[in-house]
Design a protein around this motif. Structure first.
Motif, PDB file in Angstrom:
ATOM      1  N   ARG B  76       2.668  -3.717  -6.027  1.00 33.07           N
ATOM      2  CA  ARG B  76       2.817  -2.269  -6.003  1.00 33.07           C
ATOM      3  C   ARG B  76       4.285  -1.849  -5.991  1.00 33.07           C
ATOM      4  O   ARG B  76       4.627  -0.716  -5.631  1.00 33.07           O
ATOM      5  CB  ARG B  76       2.103  -1.703  -4.771  1.00 33.07           C
ATOM      6  N   ARG B 299      -2.824  -2.636   0.894  1.00 36.49           N
ATOM      7  CA  ARG B 299      -3.525  -1.752  -0.028  1.00 36.49           C
ATOM      8  C   ARG B 299      -3.951  -0.455   0.656  1.00 36.49           C
ATOM      9  O   ARG B 299      -3.663   0.644   0.172  1.00 36.49           O
ATOM     10  CB  ARG B 299      -4.751  -2.476  -0.595  1.00 36.49           C
ATOM     11  N   GLU B 303      -2.446   3.126  -0.395  1.00 37.49           N
ATOM     12  CA  GLU B 303      -3.363   4.081  -1.022  1.00 37.49           C
ATOM     13  C   GLU B 303      -3.343   5.389  -0.240  1.00 37.49           C
ATOM     14  O   GLU B 303      -3.361   6.475  -0.803  1.00 37.49           O
ATOM     15  CB  GLU B 303      -4.785   3.521  -1.038  1.00 37.49           C
ATOM     16  N   ILE B 308      -4.544   8.564  -2.353  1.00 39.43           N
ATOM     17  CA  ILE B 308      -5.754   8.218  -3.107  1.00 39.43           C
ATOM     18  C   ILE B 308      -6.918   8.122  -2.121  1.00 39.43           C
ATOM     19  O   ILE B 308      -8.040   7.862  -2.476  1.00 39.43           O
ATOM     20  CB  ILE B 308      -5.587   6.871  -3.844  1.00 39.43           C
ATOM     21  N   GLY B 310      -8.214   5.883   0.924  1.00 39.05           N
ATOM     22  CA  GLY B 310      -7.972   4.659   1.670  1.00 39.05           C
ATOM     23  C   GLY B 310      -8.639   4.750   3.032  1.00 39.05           C
ATOM     24  O   GLY B 310      -8.419   5.695   3.776  1.00 39.05           O
TER      25      GLY B 310
END
Lengths: 330, 330
Positions: B76, B299, B303, B308, B310
């Motif tokens: 990322r 992650r 996120e 997003i 998460g």
DNA sequence: ATGATCTCAGTAAACGGTTACTCCCTCTTT
DNA sequence: AAAGAGGGAGTAACCGTTTACTGAGATCAT
């Protein structure tokens, strides 16, 4: 209360009245204030981080190098950045570039490398690029670069270790030693191979090429090569594995073939990973001072930065650790 | 040629004539120019690094968490900072403070912890302090915190794993299982203990306190506790070790006592460290998805940062890996 | 031909600190 | 009492980028 006052209070390098200090501290507390490293780095100097660039962190031995680097860096007030390359030169290029941007104090590259022309060119470029950015390239576990480049090298005695290991087997009477060497061209492979052959010569034992099986330093490869040697009916009473992982694979293959270690076949490894003593039989192997390697790398680079001097090339010694996997031939 | 032009050329988000672009690139090349992250971070936004705070990097299992964190972070576009605390809370405090200064995107704390009041207070403080700095606290391998705090938690199923391991032994007919549990209070200890006792109940086997020997999760302690159990004449036909390291120590003690594994005593570990398959006998153990733990931690945190979504709490499953260290009782 | 539009380069204001410099106020000293 | 010393606070320049704004010239439409 101006920003200057706050800055000076926190730095503590300028007289501030007790009352003002208290007010500043109260505000800091209340607002959960922390300085912004970026802003700090832009004006006053900030100690750059140490970067560790490694193929893979999970290797039992490499993890110790990482630990050494982290500890020494922490002791000297530096943060450690760790990056895995997974053996991808492009990624390595990117990382070196990144580290220049980050103003890393040192960039430590760990692990053996194939010493071809492309490699030397890349390293020379890294060295000068990092040097220009005030950063220092440190090579750990690899030989020095030709020419006069701004590099610090921390090696360990592959040749001597391999010599001792082989000598130990030969002294025990083994004349036919299966050598599970490393990938051709890899610096550690070559050096360990040198030590192996040197020991053979010292004992007046002929080098048998068919007993020298090169391959990657993995457990799987050790297993496969040993199986293959057995299947080919090669005559050997001892195995010198290029690494403990390889030795582990060899051990599994020998066991599967119904051979007892060290009863039927003796075996010596290289690295002294933590679980070497827990294999059965406990593995006789060559100890590599991995943690020291990491610490030394950081120490030399930072001492140089702080103008205390600091050597540019150090070779740490290895040491044979005798356990139970070798038995003398009658 | 102004600095603005250079900045825009390099960013590529603004029209620049071909000729100007060429001149800029030539200069960049010639001067070995690289942007200064600090300056960049001060104005335009820069992706913050991910920080991994761990007791000790060299543990075979923790190293895999580190690898997972590093990989996911690299994928990322983030750098990874790794720091060892050596179990020192003061050091941990310092590190959290440091990470706020560094504007880390996520601070990942790994490893079981003693869940006392002081611990909870500290974590609550970390969580809010980091949150205020735009950073996310992630706890890996520890239970969630009480209350509504800005924390992400990635656990694995200690209880279920211990249940399966114990069930496996009991199903094989073992009624007296020596349980080399972890330090009292440690979250992983407690949960694994829960699973162990739950399995006993499920099989209608009485829990014998004298067979429950707590201690640190080290090889040495496993060795000592097993020796001690043997010396005390405790009756057991199987061992459930709190970790593979403990199992390794137990194995050594049993072997020293002339007991065959699994002939005389069966043994199950926990963790599935890489060398578990290389012990003799190959160790039956509970696999913990360490690398996944690290990846998931990063992650989820990123996120969330990128809005997003998460999750805030995830429990990864564990799995019994059956090898050769358990034999059914006749 | 003239204004409108577009392309592309320069100017300057942040970003959040550090620090040289200035200046005021108080405390000594003579 | 006046001058000097020194403690302690504020002002502003600077660190290296990004980016909104300005504006000069070229191209296009009317």
């Amino acid at each position: 209360m101006s920003v200057a006052t706050v800055s000076r209070t926190l730095a503590g390098n300028y007289p501030v009245s007790t009352e003002t200090r208290a007010r500043v501290m109260a505000a800091v507390e209340a607002l959960h204030y922390v300085v912004n490293v970026h802003a700090k780095a832009l004006s006053g100097r900030v100690a750059g981080p140490v970067a560790l660039v490694i193929k893979d962190i999970t290797g039992p031995s490499l993890a110790h190098v990482a630990a050494g680097v982290e500890q020494e860096a922490a002791d000297r007030g530096r943060l450690s950045l760790v990056c895995a390359t997974h053996d991808d030169p492009a990624r390595e290029d990117d990382l070196v570039q990144l580290m220049r941007e980050q103003h890393a104090a040192a960039v430590v590259l760990v692990g053996g490398a194939v010493q071809d022309e492309a490699y030397r060119r890349r390293m020379a470029e890294y060295a000068t690029a990092l040097d220009a950015a005030g950063s220092r390239l440190v090579l750990v576990g690899r030989p020095p670069l030709p020419g006069d480049l701004p590099v610090t090298v921390v090696e360990y005695d592959n040749r001597g270790g391999a010599f001792q290991a082989t000598d130990h087997l030969l002294t025990a009477g083994h004349q036919h030693v299966l050598f599970l060497s490393g990938a051709p061209g890899l610096s550690t492979s070559e050096q360990r191979g040198d030590g192996f052959r040197h020991a053979l010569r010292a004992h007046g034992v002929a080098y048998q090429e068919e007993l020298d099986l090169p391959g990657p330093y993995t457990r799987l490869s050790g297993y496969q090569r040993t199986k293959q040697a057995l299947a080919a009916g090669l005559a050997f009473t001892a195995v010198f594995a290029g690494t403990d992982m390889v030795a582990t694979g060899a051990l599994a293959a020998l066991r599967e073939a119904g051979l007892d270690v060290p009863g039927d076949v003796s075996i010596v490894g290289f690295d002294d990973v933590p679980f070497a003593a827990d294999l059965s039989p406990a593995l006789t192997t060559v100890r590599v001072p991995y943690e020291d390697l990491g610490r030394t790398a950081v120490r030399l680079a930072l001492e140089r930065e702080e103008r205390i001097g600091g050597d540019d090339h150090v070779v740490l010694s290895t040491q044979l650790v005798i356990r139970q996997s070798v038995r003398a031939l009658p």
